[in-house]
Enzyme design. Sequence first.
Site, PDB file in Angstrom:
ATOM      1  N   CYS A 200      53.582  72.896  47.894  1.00 38.93           N
ATOM      2  CA  CYS A 200      53.022  72.543  46.590  1.00 38.93           C
ATOM      3  C   CYS A 200      53.887  71.418  46.016  1.00 38.93           C
ATOM      4  O   CYS A 200      54.690  70.834  46.743  1.00 38.93           O
ATOM      5  CB  CYS A 200      52.899  73.744  45.659  1.00 38.93           C
ATOM      6  SG  CYS A 200      54.428  74.527  45.205  1.00 38.93           S
ATOM      7  N   CYS A 274      47.548  71.053  45.182  1.00 34.99           N
ATOM      8  CA  CYS A 274      48.136  69.991  44.364  1.00 34.99           C
ATOM      9  C   CYS A 274      47.540  68.626  44.713  1.00 34.99           C
ATOM     10  O   CYS A 274      48.079  67.588  44.355  1.00 34.99           O
ATOM     11  CB  CYS A 274      49.649  69.981  44.491  1.00 34.99           C
ATOM     12  SG  CYS A 274      50.199  70.086  46.175  1.00 34.99           S
ATOM     13  N   CYS A 278      50.346  66.167  47.651  1.00 31.56           N
ATOM     14  CA  CYS A 278      50.855  66.831  48.846  1.00 31.56           C
ATOM     15  C   CYS A 278      50.957  65.823  49.990  1.00 31.56           C
ATOM     16  O   CYS A 278      50.083  64.997  50.172  1.00 31.56           O
ATOM     17  CB  CYS A 278      49.941  67.982  49.266  1.00 31.56           C
ATOM     18  SG  CYS A 278      50.370  69.491  48.399  1.00 31.56           S
TER      19      CYS A 278
END
Length: 321
Positions: A200, A274, A278
């Site tokens: 994340c 995310c 990422c």
Amino acid sequence: MFIVGLKGSFRTRGNSNTLMATFLEKAKILGADTHCLDIPNMDISPCRGCGTCERKGFCPIDDDMQKIYPLFRKADIIVVATPVYFYGPSAQIKAVIDRSQALWSRKYIYKLTDPGMKQRKGIIISTGATKGKNLFQGINLIAKYFFDGISAEFAESITCRGMEGIDAVRKDPTAISDSKEHAEKLLLPYLKRKKVLFLCRENACRSQMAAAFAKIHSGHIIEAESAGSSPAKEVNPIMRDVMAEKGIDMAFLKPKSYSDFDYWRPDLIIQMGCGDTCPYLPGIPVEDWDLPDPAGRSIDFMRGIRDEIEEKVILLQKDEK
Ligand SMILES: Cc1cc2nc3c(=O)[nH]c(=O)nc-3n(C[C@H](O)[C@H](O)[C@H](O)COP(=O)(O)O)c2cc1C
């Protein structure tokens, strides 16, 4: 997989340290990430029996032991090498053992489970000068309670009698090859696991919880790590609290960057949701769980995300079977 070794003799090229080096070299060849601690040259005070760990869950002595607690938590295998000194371990190793009371307290007083405990094994490597049958009894008994306290299964005691001079193990016909064989036998089940990296942005909440649940539910088939594209300074304290509500100990964890995993190529990347932030690692399959970021939200929201992550991890385990 990660192995931490504790060298317990001052004699760098001594018998127990040589067997430890052999064990770790073999483990490295087989693909493990290893880290060896030279305990006699570290600053580790003996336990003062102040009781802080029992009252607060941590040791207040600010020395190198603070670097060792997170390594114990990270390790799949902990190897302790020590000479026999009066039927016990060296004083330097005994200081580490006594200071591990902080981890014992978290387990037995605070009733918190370390996520890595089911897969963690403890190994003793020990050498003594004499040949009596009771030579390693004291060390093995201490090791049994030490490994239990730090949430590791006491798996093996690799011992060598009649090791008098500094070079004795090198002259022994089987000591070195035995140590390599033990390493191979112990490592093989770990190396068969699928490597999953949970990603994340900050590696402060979602990916940390996912890796912890993966260790708890599927540590025997999945080697789980977590990281972030832009790691925070600390893990989220509310995340720590909601995991503690389930009896899971998230102490000693630090957010990491995915670039810390250069040496470790995952088989699968699971993004927490995310989006563009990422990283993309070419050739590795990516799944997106698309979970909202609980940072800055209420504790109830964090609990909801925790439970959703646990369910997803359990499903992941079923897929792997
Ligand atoms: C302080 C001290 C205590 C020792 N006590 C024992 C003992 O109780 N029994 C034994 O067989 N050897 C004993 N030894 C010998 C060491 O265990 C042996 O030489 C060992 O192989 C040394 O390991 P190292 O080369 O890794 O330092 C002792 C040595 C020292 C220096």
